[in-house]
Design a protein around this motif. Sequence first.
Motif, PDB file in Angstrom:
ATOM      1  N   LEU A 152       0.817  -1.214   0.000  1.00 14.31           N
ATOM      2  CA  LEU A 152       0.000   0.000   0.000  1.00 14.31           C
ATOM      3  C   LEU A 152       0.852   1.266   0.000  1.00 14.31           C
ATOM      4  O   LEU A 152       0.399   2.328   0.417  1.00 14.31           O
ATOM      5  N   ASN A 153       2.111   1.137  -0.466  1.00 11.13           N
ATOM      6  CA  ASN A 153       2.974   2.313  -0.430  1.00 11.13           C
ATOM      7  C   ASN A 153       2.662   3.328  -1.522  1.00 11.13           C
ATOM      8  O   ASN A 153       3.304   4.368  -1.614  1.00 11.13           O
ATOM      9  N   ASP A 154       1.640   3.005  -2.341  1.00 13.51           N
ATOM     10  CA  ASP A 154       1.217   3.961  -3.360  1.00 13.51           C
ATOM     11  C   ASP A 154      -0.021   4.742  -2.940  1.00 13.51           C
ATOM     12  O   ASP A 154      -0.580   5.516  -3.703  1.00 13.51           O
ATOM     13  N   VAL A 155      -0.459   4.534  -1.676  1.00 17.98           N
ATOM     14  CA  VAL A 155      -1.620   5.270  -1.167  1.00 17.98           C
ATOM     15  C   VAL A 155      -1.324   5.738   0.251  1.00 17.98           C
ATOM     16  O   VAL A 155      -0.409   5.250   0.902  1.00 17.98           O
ATOM     17  N   ALA A 156      -2.109   6.684   0.705  1.00 16.00           N
ATOM     18  CA  ALA A 156      -1.928   7.207   2.062  1.00 16.00           C
ATOM     19  C   ALA A 156      -2.838   6.464   3.025  1.00 16.00           C
ATOM     20  O   ALA A 156      -4.060   6.600   2.964  1.00 16.00           O
ATOM     21  N   VAL A 157      -2.260   5.660   3.904  1.00 19.33           N
ATOM     22  CA  VAL A 157      -3.048   4.938   4.899  1.00 19.33           C
ATOM     23  C   VAL A 157      -3.522   5.921   5.964  1.00 19.33           C
ATOM     24  O   VAL A 157      -2.735   6.702   6.503  1.00 19.33           O
ATOM     25  N   GLN A 158      -4.807   5.875   6.302  1.00 21.70           N
ATOM     26  CA  GLN A 158      -5.344   6.804   7.277  1.00 21.70           C
ATOM     27  C   GLN A 158      -5.895   6.041   8.486  1.00 21.70           C
ATOM     28  O   GLN A 158      -5.191   5.224   9.059  1.00 21.70           O
TER      29      GLN A 158
END
Length: 476
Positions: free
Chosen positions: A15-21
Motif C-alpha cells: 500500500l505504499n502507493d496510497v496514504a493509509v489513514q
Amino acid sequence: MLHGIDVSAYQSSTLNDVAVQDFVIIKATEGVSYTNPKQSAQAAYARAHGAVVGFYHFARPGDMQAQAEFFVQQAASVDGDILAIDWEDSGVTCAQKDALLKAVKALRPTHKVLLYCGRDFWLNIDTTSYCEDGLWIADYSHPAGSPAIQHPWTFHQYSQSPIDQDVANFTSAAALQTWAAGSPSGVPNWRTLLDHVESIPEKIYETWTASDGWDNHTEFGVEYGEDGVSWCVIFNWDMYHDCGFDAIVPKTDNVNSFTSWAKARGQWSLYPSVGAWVNFNDGAHTEIVVGFDSQNVYTKGGNSIQTGAVDNGQGNGVWSHTNVRTSSKVVGYFAPRFADGVCPPTADPADPRGGTAVASYTWPGAVNTPAKPSTPTPTVSLSRLVKAAKTDPTAKQGHQTYKAGVELVEAALLAEGMFAKADKKYAKDGSFGKVTVEAYKRWQKRLHFSGKDADGIPGLVSLTALGKKHGFKVVA
C-alpha cells in the motif's frame, strides 16, 4: 469523522502507493472462486500503520451460503476486523443480499458485518433496509459525510479518485476500534447504553436568569452541536453517541421527526423496551426507557423537571420519571436496532427486532464501566463569559449574567490566588463584577499579557489556559 480507503489487488501489497489513514477495507474474495492474493500483505501494512482493518466480499449470483463460507475461510481477518458484503451485481436480489449478510454473521458472530452498496441500489433495488451491523454507502455526488439517504450510515465512500476514499461516522479512532471489537466481556450494546444513561447524575444542568428563565445552555447541547435550544431529544442522541451507537439513531432535535423516522423503518412500537425513545404528549417531550412493568414505564431524560417540582413547564435538568403505560400521555416508542443484534428487554409480543416479550425489567446496577465519566467535563462559553464581564460590573451588585460559567472561572481564579484577600467573599457569587474583572486582569498579566490584552475581559488564549489547569473546556 474518520478518513480511510478501500483497496483491492489493483493496489500494491504494501500500500505504499496510497496514504493509509484511520481505516483500510480490503477486497478479500468474489463469488466462490476469486481470492485477492495481496490481502494478507495489505492488511499487515495497514495494521503496522495503526489502521482499523476490514475485508469485503463481492457478491455474485449463486449459492449465498457457499459464498459466505468461502469469504470467511479465505479472508485474512482476525478478531476485531470488519467484514462487508459488496452488493453491486444486479443479478443478486435483495433477498439474496439479506441471506448472505445473515450467513456471514452466523459464521463470524463476533465480527461487525456491513453492507456496501451504491445509493441507487439502496434507494431503488433494496426493499428491506437490512444491512446487518451497518451501512457502507457509496455516493459520489455529495460531500464526504453527507450521503443523500435517510438511513443511518456507518461508512460513506464519497470518491473514487485517485483511489476509493471513505469516511467513517465515528468521532475518534478509539471509538471505531471499540465498535469493531464489539462489546467487552460479552456485554450487549443495550446494557452498555443503559449503564451509561443511569450513570448521568440527576441534577439541574441549566442556568436561570430573571429575564429569560432557564436558558437551555448545557453540556449536552454543546456535545450535540446545537446549544441553547430545547434539548430532550438532544440528550437521547448524546447518550447513544457517548457509547458509539449513534449510527443506529437519527441525529434530530425533534420528537415527531424521530417518530416518523422510526415508523418508516419498522422500528416503532406501542410497547416499551430498554433504550427506546418514548414520545410524550404527541411530540412535546421524550426520554429514554430504563425499565418497565405491567403497569408503568420508567424513563430518564434531559430538559425535564424533577418529580414534584414546579418549573413553568420549561425543564432544567436530567431526571427520572414513572408514567402509567396506558396513559394518553404515552404516544409510543422508537425501538432502535442495536448493532450487535441483541434485542433489549421488551414488553412487545411482536417486537420488530425479534425479541421475546418479558413482564418487567428493572436496572440491577452497572456491570461494566460507563462509556465516559459519569460527570462530563464542564464547559465554559467564551462569548457568554465575555458578555458577563461587560454586563455584570455596571449592573446591580451580584447580577448574574452567566452564573454557571462564571462560578467555574471564579473558582479557578481563586485557586490561582488572583483575588485580593479583602475580595475573596465575592469569589463564589457567580457574578463577573468589578472584583472578578480585576482578578482576571491579574491572571492575564501572569500570562504576560499587557495593555488592552490585560483588561480583565476573557480571551480565548487566557481562558483556555485557565481551563486546562482547572478542568473545564472552552467553547465558543
